[in-house]
Design an enzyme around this catalytic site. Structure first.
Site, PDB file in Angstrom:
ATOM      1  N   ARG A 173       1.031  -1.170  -0.432  1.00 41.72           N
ATOM      2  CA  ARG A 173       0.154  -0.094  -0.007  1.00 41.72           C
ATOM      3  C   ARG A 173       0.432   1.079  -0.087  1.00 41.72           C
ATOM      4  NH1 ARG A 173      -4.905   0.223   4.308  1.00 41.72           N
ATOM      5  NH2 ARG A 173      -5.838   1.396   2.769  1.00 41.72           N
ATOM      6  N   CYS A 193      -1.317   5.234   9.018  1.00 38.45           N
ATOM      7  CA  CYS A 193      -1.512   4.276   8.207  1.00 38.45           C
ATOM      8  C   CYS A 193      -2.425   4.667   7.666  1.00 38.45           C
ATOM      9  CB  CYS A 193      -2.116   3.508   9.414  1.00 38.45           C
ATOM     10  SG  CYS A 193      -3.400   3.824  10.677  1.00 38.45           S
TER      11      CYS A 193
END
Length: 278
Positions: free
Chosen positions: A175, A233
């Site tokens: 990611r 995050c």
């Protein structure tokens, strides 16, 4: 003050005359609520707390898990029996992310004594601990949030920290690199951020690495003396776990709660891809 407690330590203190308040914060990203699992079996004395409604506000421009209103959070904690002058222990049944979010929220809101059960429910049962479906009686707590006890970043602060200090991206490496993005509209990372997947902070059984190993890991990522550290995050949940890991290592860190879900929702904000900070 320790930030974590082992299953063996919990077994000892939970038998005391006035054990810490125990919160069950089960949560699965995109999954069903944890309440049915709690009702099927939990640590004796635990009270269930829902992450989506108690530890976050509804999703919106500030991200998928923005900070809840102080009054909402405080009321949820008091319903769960949280008192300012009494220690709290939190756990979940997953990767420890939800428990860390509860730990961070309570510490940020001024509670002086909160610990995460290291390894969560799995560590408890592996140590021989029993589960029960019995919901304990709860005496209303007195905790009133006083936000600001831990450092907090907004989007502009995260961008600035990535330039002057160390901004860690706690998501999976793919990611960060922009190879996949299962939840947000744009793939990639905040320019200048360093990839530091949360999963590398724990052993195969989900317990944190020893403090010295964590310190060495973060030093290798750039967390040297005098360097300001922040973490983000996807939506401020797994990043709380990384802030907890940093705390175990003796490294203070700020949390960017909005995280990538907020950052990527603004087309004016730059996006980097690939394995380098950019």
């Amino acid at each position: 003050m320790d930030a974590i407690i082992t299953a063996q330590q919990w077994a000892s203190v939970s038998d005391g005359e006035r054990p810490p308040t125990l919160l069950d914060v089960r949560y699965r990203p995109g999954g069903p609520p944890g309440l049915p699992q709690y009702e099927a079996g939990h640590l004796p004395g635990a009270v269930y707390v829902d992450l989506e409604s108690a530890l976050a506000a509804p999703a919106g421009p500030k991200g998928r898990h923005p900070l809840p209103d102080d009054a909402v959070f405080g009321a949820a904690m008091r319903r769960a029996g949280v008192r300012f002058d009494h220690p709290v222990v939190v756990y979940d049944d997953g990767l420890g992310w939800a428990a860390a979010r509860a730990w961070w929220m309570l510490r940020w809101a001024g509670h002086p004594d909160v610990r995460v059960l290291d390894g969560g429910l799995a560590a408890w049962t592996a140590s021989g601990g029993r589960l029960t479906p019995e919901v304990p009686p709860v005496t209303e707590g007195d905790f009133v949030p006083a936000p600001g006890a831990l450092p907090l970043l907004d989007a502009d602060g995260a961008a600035e920290l990535a330039r002057r200090g160390l901004l860690l991206d706690a998501r999976a490496g793919e990611r960060y690199r922009g190879e996949v993005e299962p939840l947000d509209a744009v793939a990639g990372h905040i320019p200048g951020a360093v990839s530091a997947p949360t999963t590398d902070n724990v052993t195969a059984d989900g317990c944190f690495l020893p403090a010295g190993e964590l310190a060495a890991r973060f030093a290798g990522l750039g967390a040297s003396d005098g360097v300001e550290v922040g973490v983000y995050c996807g939506s401020g949940v797994s990043a709380a776990h990384e802030v907890l890991a940093l705390a175990i290592a003796g490294i203070p860190a700020s949390l960017y709660v909005g995280s990538w879900s907020e950052w990527s929702s603004d087309p004016a904000r730059p996006v980097a891809t690939g394995p380098q900070p950019g």
